[in-house]
Write an enzyme that holds these catalytic residues in place. Structure first.
Site, short mmCIF file in Angstrom:
data_model
loop_
_atom_site.label_atom_id
_atom_site.label_comp_id
_atom_site.label_asym_id
_atom_site.label_seq_id
_atom_site.Cartn_x
_atom_site.Cartn_y
_atom_site.Cartn_z
N LYS A 111 42.73 -60.80 135.02
CA LYS A 111 42.53 -59.43 135.40
C LYS A 111 42.79 -59.22 136.89
CE LYS A 111 38.40 -59.81 132.71
NZ LYS A 111 36.92 -59.64 132.72
N GLU A 153 50.85 -61.91 140.64
CA GLU A 153 49.59 -62.66 140.62
C GLU A 153 48.77 -62.29 141.86
OE1 GLU A 153 47.26 -63.98 139.20
OE2 GLU A 153 47.77 -66.02 138.55
N ASP A 154 47.45 -62.38 141.73
CA ASP A 154 46.60 -62.10 142.88
C ASP A 154 46.63 -63.25 143.88
OD1 ASP A 154 45.31 -63.78 141.08
OD2 ASP A 154 43.40 -62.71 141.09
N ASP A 188 46.89 -70.88 143.55
CA ASP A 188 46.00 -71.93 144.03
C ASP A 188 46.70 -73.27 143.76
OD1 ASP A 188 43.25 -72.56 144.91
OD2 ASP A 188 42.95 -73.29 142.88
N LYS A 213 47.32 -70.25 148.52
CA LYS A 213 46.60 -71.32 149.22
C LYS A 213 47.46 -72.57 149.15
CE LYS A 213 41.85 -69.96 147.93
NZ LYS A 213 40.74 -70.32 147.00
N PHE A 269 37.11 -69.43 149.38
CA PHE A 269 36.99 -68.64 148.17
C PHE A 269 36.94 -67.16 148.54
CE2 PHE A 269 35.50 -66.84 144.26
CZ PHE A 269 36.19 -67.61 143.34
N ARG A 326 35.45 -57.40 142.10
CA ARG A 326 36.86 -57.09 141.84
C ARG A 326 37.29 -55.73 142.40
NH1 ARG A 326 39.23 -60.72 138.22
NH2 ARG A 326 37.90 -61.51 136.54
P1 XMP Z 1 46.31 -71.75 139.71
O1 XMP Z 1 46.91 -72.16 138.41
O2 XMP Z 1 47.34 -71.44 140.76
O3 XMP Z 1 45.51 -70.45 139.35
O4 XMP Z 1 45.32 -72.76 140.20
C1 XMP Z 1 45.30 -69.42 140.22
C2 XMP Z 1 44.08 -68.68 139.73
O5 XMP Z 1 42.91 -69.30 140.28
C3 XMP Z 1 41.94 -68.33 140.59
N1 XMP Z 1 41.56 -68.45 142.01
C4 XMP Z 1 40.73 -67.66 142.69
N2 XMP Z 1 40.06 -66.55 142.30
N3 XMP Z 1 39.15 -66.34 144.48
C5 XMP Z 1 39.26 -65.90 143.21
O6 XMP Z 1 38.65 -64.89 142.87
C6 XMP Z 1 39.79 -67.44 144.95
O7 XMP Z 1 39.66 -67.79 146.11
C7 XMP Z 1 40.62 -68.12 143.99
N4 XMP Z 1 41.40 -69.23 144.10
C8 XMP Z 1 41.96 -69.40 142.86
C9 XMP Z 1 42.57 -67.00 140.29
O8 XMP Z 1 42.09 -66.57 139.03
C10 XMP Z 1 44.05 -67.26 140.22
O9 XMP Z 1 44.67 -66.37 139.34
MG MG Z 2 44.50 -64.53 138.55
#
Ligand code: XMP
Ligand code: MG
Length: 177
Positions: free
Chosen positions: A41, A96-97, A100, A128, A149, A162
């Site tokens: 989401k 994508e938001d 990671d 990141k 985070f 959110r």
């Molecule tokens: P990957 O596969 O790249 O996935 O590890 C990325 C997803 O990890 C979540 N994510 C976060 N969500 N704050 C959040 O609210 C963060 O700092 C964070 N770091 C990773 C997120 O769902 C993203 O789509």
């Molecule tokens: Mg996400």
């Protein structure tokens, strides 16, 4: 909000960044069959703002995915909701938001290539880079951030925060409650 210890990007900064990305994407995808695929989401606010900064005819759709717990380095993900649009011959841009480890988008990129998309690329508002477990090419990145985070502008902690219009760093003391 007391749980937010630092504001990383204000509403105004995000808006400017999204406008910049929209301009570049509009240029790069001129004459192409662009379809934005947002990942639920977290990507919803970015998706909604970005599409209105892209000066092209485009389509959009959403996917919902979850990583398998105990995930392998291959990054197997489970598709909870797939797109309902045909993508054959189209130019897919995942929205994508935050990226990671990169495992989710790496998996989805391979999947969509096998579905005969004309091209598959990724845009993310945040990245990141230090957390990456797999080498993945992200074509359009809003901001690179340290391994903190973050919440807001779609991103959550246990579904909270959110709807914040800015992006902030969560106070770590609440992570352990
Ligand atoms: P990957 O596969 O790249 O996935 O590890 C990325 C997803 O990890 C979540 N994510 C976060 N969500 N704050 C959040 O609210 C963060 O700092 C964070 N770091 C990773 C997120 O769902 C993203 O789509
Ligand atoms: Mg996400």
């Amino acid at each position: 909000m007391t749980e937010i210890k630092e504001i990383l990007f204000t509403r105004e900064e995000i808006q400017k960044k999204v406008q910049e990305l929209g301009k570049i994407i509009s240029n790069d995808y001129k004459g192409k069959k662009l379809i934005l695929v947002g990942i639920l989401k977290g990507a919803v606010p970015f998706m909604a703002d970005l599409m209105r900064e892209i000066d092209l005819d485009l389509e959009y759709d959403f996917m919902d995915v979850s990583s398998y717990s105990g995930t392998t380095s291959v990054g197997e993900v489970r598709i909870l909701k797939d797109i309902s649009t045909h993508i054959e011959g189209k130019d897919v841009l995942f929205v994508e938001d935050i990226i990671d480890t990169g495992l989710t988008l790496s998996y989805l990129t391979d999947l969509f290539k096998s579905r005969a998309a004309n091209s598959v690329a990724i845009t993310t508002l945040l990245s990141k880079p230090k957390r990456r477990k797999i080498d993945i090419y992200v074509k359009y990145i809003g901001y690179e951030i340290e391994d903190k985070f973050v919440v807001g502008y779609g991103m959550d902690y246990n579904e909270k925060f959110r709807s914040l219009p800015y992006i902030g760093v969560l106070d770590e003391s609440i992570l352990h409650k």
